[in-house]
Design an enzyme around this catalytic site. Sequence first.
Site, mmCIF file in Angstrom:
data_model
loop_
_atom_site.group_PDB
_atom_site.id
_atom_site.type_symbol
_atom_site.label_atom_id
_atom_site.label_comp_id
_atom_site.label_asym_id
_atom_site.label_seq_id
_atom_site.Cartn_x
_atom_site.Cartn_y
_atom_site.Cartn_z
ATOM 1 N N ASN A 3 -2.615 -0.626 -3.904
ATOM 2 C CA ASN A 3 -1.628 -1.503 -3.273
ATOM 3 C C ASN A 3 -0.615 -1.875 -4.348
ATOM 4 O O ASN A 3 -0.916 -2.692 -5.219
ATOM 5 C CB ASN A 3 -2.321 -2.758 -2.717
ATOM 6 C CG ASN A 3 -1.345 -3.771 -2.165
ATOM 7 O OD1 ASN A 3 -0.174 -3.461 -1.946
ATOM 8 N ND2 ASN A 3 -1.814 -4.994 -1.943
ATOM 9 N N LYS B 171 2.178 -3.430 -3.964
ATOM 10 C CA LYS B 171 2.846 -4.707 -3.695
ATOM 11 C C LYS B 171 4.371 -4.569 -3.924
ATOM 12 O O LYS B 171 4.928 -3.516 -3.638
ATOM 13 C CB LYS B 171 2.235 -5.815 -4.556
ATOM 14 C CG LYS B 171 0.696 -5.835 -4.497
ATOM 15 C CD LYS B 171 0.127 -7.060 -5.106
ATOM 16 C CE LYS B 171 -1.388 -6.960 -5.127
ATOM 17 N NZ LYS B 171 -2.042 -8.210 -5.443
ATOM 18 N N HIS C 9 -3.181 -8.915 4.493
ATOM 19 C CA HIS C 9 -3.312 -9.228 3.067
ATOM 20 C C HIS C 9 -3.082 -10.723 2.833
ATOM 21 O O HIS C 9 -2.196 -11.331 3.433
ATOM 22 C CB HIS C 9 -2.318 -8.400 2.246
ATOM 23 C CG HIS C 9 -2.674 -8.404 0.788
ATOM 24 N ND1 HIS C 9 -2.380 -9.453 -0.035
ATOM 25 C CD2 HIS C 9 -3.338 -7.492 0.023
ATOM 26 C CE1 HIS C 9 -2.841 -9.189 -1.257
ATOM 27 N NE2 HIS C 9 -3.419 -8.010 -1.243
ATOM 28 N N GLU D 33 -1.648 -12.250 0.589
ATOM 29 C CA GLU D 33 -0.291 -12.616 0.154
ATOM 30 C C GLU D 33 0.656 -12.755 1.346
ATOM 31 O O GLU D 33 1.670 -13.454 1.258
ATOM 32 C CB GLU D 33 0.213 -11.598 -0.888
ATOM 33 C CG GLU D 33 -0.490 -11.825 -2.225
ATOM 34 C CD GLU D 33 -0.614 -10.619 -3.114
ATOM 35 O OE1 GLU D 33 0.082 -9.621 -2.887
ATOM 36 O OE2 GLU D 33 -1.427 -10.675 -4.049
ATOM 37 N N GLY E 260 -5.818 -10.395 -8.622
ATOM 38 C CA GLY E 260 -4.875 -10.511 -9.727
ATOM 39 C C GLY E 260 -5.261 -11.519 -10.792
ATOM 40 O O GLY E 260 -4.442 -11.866 -11.648
ATOM 41 N N SER F 202 -9.356 -7.570 -8.502
ATOM 42 C CA SER F 202 -9.569 -7.322 -9.932
ATOM 43 C C SER F 202 -10.535 -6.170 -10.208
ATOM 44 O O SER F 202 -11.301 -6.208 -11.170
ATOM 45 C CB SER F 202 -10.034 -8.604 -10.637
ATOM 46 O OG SER F 202 -9.017 -9.587 -10.584
HETATM 47 C C1 PEP Z 1 -4.844 -6.713 -3.891
HETATM 48 O O1 PEP Z 1 -3.882 -7.442 -3.932
HETATM 49 O O2 PEP Z 1 -5.097 -6.075 -2.853
HETATM 50 C C2 PEP Z 1 -5.683 -6.606 -5.084
HETATM 51 C C3 PEP Z 1 -6.923 -6.252 -4.932
HETATM 52 O O3 PEP Z 1 -5.100 -6.906 -6.299
HETATM 53 P P1 PEP Z 1 -5.766 -6.797 -7.759
HETATM 54 O O4 PEP Z 1 -6.565 -5.515 -7.824
HETATM 55 O O5 PEP Z 1 -4.619 -6.794 -8.705
HETATM 56 O O6 PEP Z 1 -6.674 -7.978 -7.920
#
Ligand code: PEP
Length: 244
Positions: free
Chosen positions: A8, A10, A88, A90, A164, A203
């Site tokens: 992803n 983003k 998601h 976000e 994140g 993460s």
């Molecule tokens: C995400 O936003 O879908 C995500 C898993 O981000 P990250 O791997 O950076 O934590």
Amino acid sequence: MRKLAAGNWKMNGLGADLPQLEALMADHAQPAVDVVICGPATLLTRMAATGITVGGEDCHPAASGAHTGDISAPMLADAGATHVITGHSERRTDHSETDAQFAAKTEAGWAAGLHVILCIGETEAQYRAGDTLDVLRAQMDGSIPDDATAATTTIAYEPVWAIGTGLTPTPQEIADVHAALRAYLTARFGDDGATMRLLYGGSVKASNANDIFALANVDGALVGGASLKAADFSPIITALENAD
Ligand code: PEP
């Protein structure tokens, strides 16, 4: 159903980043798992031209209309996408979107022939209060339409506090949540629920991928930051290929 390593990007990615996909393809010419990169709408056509499987990061519930700045599911498909992310966190925090909207977006994705990666996840406060499973069940009740099938839908469990941040639940916590999600999906969707892919997201990186992919009911990952560079995402794909 094959396992899935989904990236992803983003609100990241310019033309100058496309060589990352070419490098990823060179590392994984014939991957033993599905590999999808969900990217910004501006880049989808060029991403798809590299030969990698691509997805959108969101879609509007309507197929077309007066919705300035939005992107519909048929537009994503027209740009070469075969997948789309809905739900998601976000989108919840940045745009106040709701489970009902995610359900409508999911239906729109299916109608355009897209495979939907539908995200759920609890906030840190909900986690600390011990409400994780109640929150996830309510999100699934509200956002997964009744006609979901294993062929059309993947569920991604993404604790909001792990996205994140570099933080992750313990392997036991991930295993416990995924077991509960599998029980919910099987009770609600029968055989389709028993085989619907369940991703972990939050993460994921090369250093923790092996431990996460070894867990029962973890059928892959949704990866944000570590999907931007081939050098970071490639070992995650390899870890998923090597998982039992
Ligand atoms: C995400 O936003 O879908 C995500 C898993 O981000 P990250 O791997 O950076 O934590």
